[in-house]
Write a protein that holds these residues in place. Structure first.
Motif, short mmCIF file in Angstrom:
data_model
loop_
_atom_site.label_atom_id
_atom_site.label_comp_id
_atom_site.label_asym_id
_atom_site.label_seq_id
_atom_site.Cartn_x
_atom_site.Cartn_y
_atom_site.Cartn_z
N LEU A 7 -12.86 -0.52 0.13
CA LEU A 7 -11.81 0.50 0.25
C LEU A 7 -11.54 1.17 -1.10
O LEU A 7 -11.26 2.36 -1.17
N ARG A 8 -11.67 0.37 -2.16
CA ARG A 8 -11.41 0.93 -3.49
C ARG A 8 -12.58 1.75 -4.02
O ARG A 8 -12.40 2.85 -4.53
N SER A 34 -8.34 9.34 12.28
CA SER A 34 -8.05 8.87 10.93
C SER A 34 -9.34 8.94 10.11
O SER A 34 -10.43 8.77 10.64
N LYS A 35 -9.18 9.16 8.78
CA LYS A 35 -10.39 9.32 7.95
C LYS A 35 -11.14 8.00 7.86
O LYS A 35 -12.34 7.93 8.14
N VAL A 36 -10.47 6.95 7.47
CA VAL A 36 -11.10 5.63 7.38
C VAL A 36 -10.31 4.65 8.23
O VAL A 36 -9.07 4.58 8.13
N ILE A 37 -11.02 3.92 9.09
CA ILE A 37 -10.35 2.95 9.95
C ILE A 37 -10.83 1.54 9.59
O ILE A 37 -12.03 1.29 9.46
N VAL A 38 -9.87 0.65 9.42
CA VAL A 38 -10.16 -0.76 9.16
C VAL A 38 -9.57 -1.56 10.30
O VAL A 38 -8.48 -1.24 10.78
N ALA A 69 -3.87 -12.56 2.67
CA ALA A 69 -4.90 -12.60 1.62
C ALA A 69 -5.16 -11.18 1.09
O ALA A 69 -5.36 -10.98 -0.11
N MET A 70 -5.13 -10.21 2.00
CA MET A 70 -5.37 -8.83 1.58
C MET A 70 -4.21 -8.33 0.72
O MET A 70 -4.41 -7.67 -0.30
N VAL A 78 -12.03 -10.67 2.79
CA VAL A 78 -11.02 -9.75 2.29
C VAL A 78 -11.43 -9.13 0.95
O VAL A 78 -11.22 -7.93 0.72
N ALA A 131 -4.73 -9.83 -2.57
CA ALA A 131 -5.88 -9.26 -3.28
C ALA A 131 -5.53 -7.89 -3.89
O ALA A 131 -6.04 -7.52 -4.94
N LEU A 132 -4.64 -7.15 -3.19
CA LEU A 132 -4.25 -5.83 -3.67
C LEU A 132 -3.33 -5.91 -4.88
O LEU A 132 -3.15 -4.93 -5.60
N VAL A 154 -10.09 5.03 -0.82
CA VAL A 154 -8.86 5.44 -0.14
C VAL A 154 -7.63 4.66 -0.62
O VAL A 154 -6.52 4.94 -0.19
N GLU A 210 -5.93 -13.56 6.96
CA GLU A 210 -6.57 -12.43 6.28
C GLU A 210 -5.56 -11.40 5.76
O GLU A 210 -5.76 -10.82 4.70
N ILE A 244 -8.78 -5.67 11.61
CA ILE A 244 -8.81 -7.12 11.39
C ILE A 244 -8.48 -7.76 12.72
O ILE A 244 -7.39 -7.53 13.26
N LYS A 247 -3.91 -7.79 -7.35
CA LYS A 247 -4.72 -8.09 -8.55
C LYS A 247 -5.23 -6.82 -9.21
O LYS A 247 -5.53 -5.85 -8.55
N THR A 291 -5.27 8.99 6.00
CA THR A 291 -6.50 8.74 5.23
C THR A 291 -7.04 7.35 5.54
O THR A 291 -8.24 7.14 5.64
N LEU A 292 -6.13 6.40 5.67
CA LEU A 292 -6.54 5.02 5.95
C LEU A 292 -5.65 4.43 7.04
O LEU A 292 -4.42 4.47 6.94
N LEU A 347 0.81 -1.22 0.00
CA LEU A 347 0.00 0.00 0.00
C LEU A 347 0.85 1.27 0.00
O LEU A 347 0.32 2.38 0.00
N ARG A 352 -17.44 9.00 16.11
CA ARG A 352 -17.31 8.33 14.81
C ARG A 352 -18.62 7.63 14.50
O ARG A 352 -19.26 7.07 15.38
N LEU A 381 -13.72 -6.34 1.62
CA LEU A 381 -12.99 -5.24 2.25
C LEU A 381 -12.23 -4.42 1.21
O LEU A 381 -12.34 -3.19 1.16
N VAL A 382 -11.50 -5.12 0.36
CA VAL A 382 -10.70 -4.42 -0.65
C VAL A 382 -11.62 -3.68 -1.62
O VAL A 382 -11.35 -2.52 -1.99
#
Lengths: 311, 249
Positions: B242-243, A272-276, A304-305, B235, A308-309, B248, A301, A278, A311, A252-253, A220, B226, B238-239
């Motif tokens: 996010l996209r 933070s703007k967007v929080i994820v 896998a993420m 996943v 996935a990124l 982001v 996970e 896991i 692709k 931002t993330l 990322l 929030r 999730l991806v």
């Protein structure tokens, strides 16, 4: 009304945090001067003079200013304080170390970590790990302030045309000496300046396992952070810590991996703007602040993420 | 050598503080109070130096209302030799606290004062630095390791980029960061013993210190909340979100 901002630098380059502190000084509505104290740091002074909105730069050069020791910087700030109503620095470990010493020498209170300016004597700051936002008014003639970086966008680094004025150094206090520094080397973005941060917690389990966090971060273009638990356990160095007493970030993330979400950690990242998150424990408090939560085994996970990124 | 260690009675670190509904302050009614966690680390460090033969006496100081006696008793149960309470009902701010500690330092003549780097209530991170300024002493803030020998204190400090080591001429002020040590648990027999240790009470007037607050609290508020988020099943979702939803990445 005028303000003096203490520049942070390594004698070669101006630290970006200085730009946020200048932005806060401009928000007060003052004429803004910058103090650059160091050794062989003329280039830093020139960079500070180029910041948009800076009126002039005071440059003090001496060997005993090379490492920003509080015992030497504080008397210099006090010697220059006369014309200024506000003395500011970024709330970095340097600013936090130096400015209270300045305030005490001036016999004034300090306002730590401000996130807002109400007027020239009234400021907003978080207390109790950011669970309470206080508006505080100073009755002192001079206000010594540290600025939370995430609250102010940096002032533009160019566009200014301030003059650089050399000033006299104050003698070495002789109280303290710099011995050494072990700085963490990384090709990743700096934590407090990163657009994306991937942080790992105790759930990551070991220093070796942090490789999966780093792989996702690298995919990322992100910085790597950590919870206190991960730092205490020795998985990563102390400067990775995000939280009430570590670094405060607002990317931002923000991706929290294997982090339960203690009050002290949330204090450092909840803007933070967007929080994820896991996490395998769906009851973990981190889900309460996350925009997107994934309940699952981080060892499955996260890779896998990363994949996935690709692709 | 004597070591003075400062301890603050603060909200327990597991408790989430909330503003009072009228915005005049923080609601601390019936809230669990404890020793500020950074101050526990400061006490532990003082005791370790003493136990290694580096100090002859450790003294704890606390500033605030009568209930701070409990905080001092905790420090004494950990092993500190005696306590000093500077009792005041005024809301003490860091500059006033630093002045009070400085006045006690002049009486007690310690070679080292250790404080927590910050209290978890007002999050100021000022008192140690202010104390060092008032005394004209060097300061080893955010300490991760302290070595005292031959009138010098070598302090490894947690800084933004990593670790910095400084060499201080003693007497000196040190403020404790998280990684300095792991504080010991207090054992029951030591709680009993601590009740018999000397605890002196002083007042700001006796010390000749004006503790009038310089900062006035105008109001307090909740931070912006929030919005509740969503759980995603896998996943790929999730991806995708996010996209395409948050945009982001």
């Amino acid at each position: 009304m005028s303000a003096l901002v203490l520049a942070e630098h390594n004698n070669a380059q101006l630290a970006p945090a200085t730009l946020n502190a200048v932005a806060a000084a401009l928000a007060i509505g003052s004429d803004v001067d910058v103090l650059v104290a160091g050794d062989g740091c003329r280039a830093v002074a020139d960079a500070a003079a180029a910041i948009a909105g800076v009126r002039k730069v005071l440059l003090a050069e001496a060997p005993h200013y090379a490492h920003a020791l509080a015992e030497n910087l504080a008397p210099l700030l006090v010697a220059q304080a006369g014309p200024y109503e506000h003395l500011l620095a970024a709330a970095t470990t340097t600013g936090k170390n130096v400015m209270p010493r300045v305030a005490a020498l001036l016999d004034v209170a300090q306002l730590s970590d401000i996130i807002g300016v109400v007027s020239n004597d009234t400021f907003v700051r978080p207390i109790y790990a950011g669970n309470v936002i206080a508006t505080v008014k100073s009755s002192d003639a001079k206000k010594v302030i540290t600025v939370r970086l995430t609250a102010y966008d940096p002032a533009p680094a160019t566009g200014g045309s301030g003059a650089v004025e050399a000033i006299a150094a104050v003698a070495d206090s002789g109280l303290s000496a710099w011995v050494s520094e072990e700085l963490t080397k990384s090709d990743r973005p700096e934590l407090t300046a990163a657009d994306i941060i991937v942080s790992g917690g105790r759930g990551v389990g070991s220093s070796e396992n942090f490789a999966i966090i780093e792989a996702l971060a690298d995919k990322l273009g992100a910085a790597v952070g950590a919870s206190r638990a991960a730092v205490d356990a020795g998985y990563v160095p102390n400067d990775y810590q995000v939280g009430q007493t570590g670094k405060v970030v607002a990317p931002t993330l923000y991706i929290a991996v294997g982090i339960s979400g203690a009050i002290q950690h949330l204090a450092g990242m909840k803007d933070s703007k967007v929080i994820v998150c896991i996490n395998k424990d769906e009851e973990a408090p981190i889900f309460g602040v996350a925009d997107y939560g994934l309940v699952g085994d981080l060892f499955k996970e996260v890779p896998a993420m990363t994949e996935a990124l690709s692709k | 050598m004597k070591i003075l260690v400062a301890v603050k009675r603060a909200i327990d670190y597991n408790v989430k503080a909330r503003p009072k509904s009228d915005g005049t302050g923080v609601d601390l009614a019936n809230v669990k109070m404890s020793m500020n966690p950074f101050d526990e680390i400061a006490v532990e460090e003082a005791l370790r130096i003493q136990e290694a033969g580096g100090a002859t006496e450790t003294i704890a100081i606390s500033i605030g209302p009568k209930q701070c006696q409990e905080t001092l008793r905790t420090a004494m149960a950990m092993g500190v030799d005696r306590g000093i309470l500077v009792e005041t009902e005024v809301e003490t701010q860091p500059l006033a606290v630093a002045k009070l500690i400085a006045a006690v330092v002049k009486q007690e003549q310690p070679e080292l004062v250790i404080l927590g780097k910050q209290a978890i209530d007002d999050d100021s991170n000022q008192t140690g630095q202010m104390l060092a300024a008032l005394l004209g002493w060097p300061q080893g803030t955010f300490a991760a390791k302290v070595t005292v020998a031959d009138g010098r204190a070598k302090v490894a400090r947690e800084i933004d980029g990593g670790i910095q080591t400084v060499d201080l001429r003693m007497p000196a002020v040190v403020t404790a960061d998280l990684r300095l040590n792991e504080p010991r648990y207090v054992k029951l027999p030591n709680i009993m013993k601590a009740k018999k240790k000397p605890l002196d009470t002083l007042t700001p007037e006796q010390l000749g210190v004006d503790v009038t607050p310089r900062l006035t609290l105008v109001k307090v508020a909740e931070p912006p909340a929030r919005k509740g988020g969503v759980k995603v099943p896998d996943v790929a979702t999730l991806v995708d979100k996010l996209r395409n939803e948050a945009k982001v990445i």
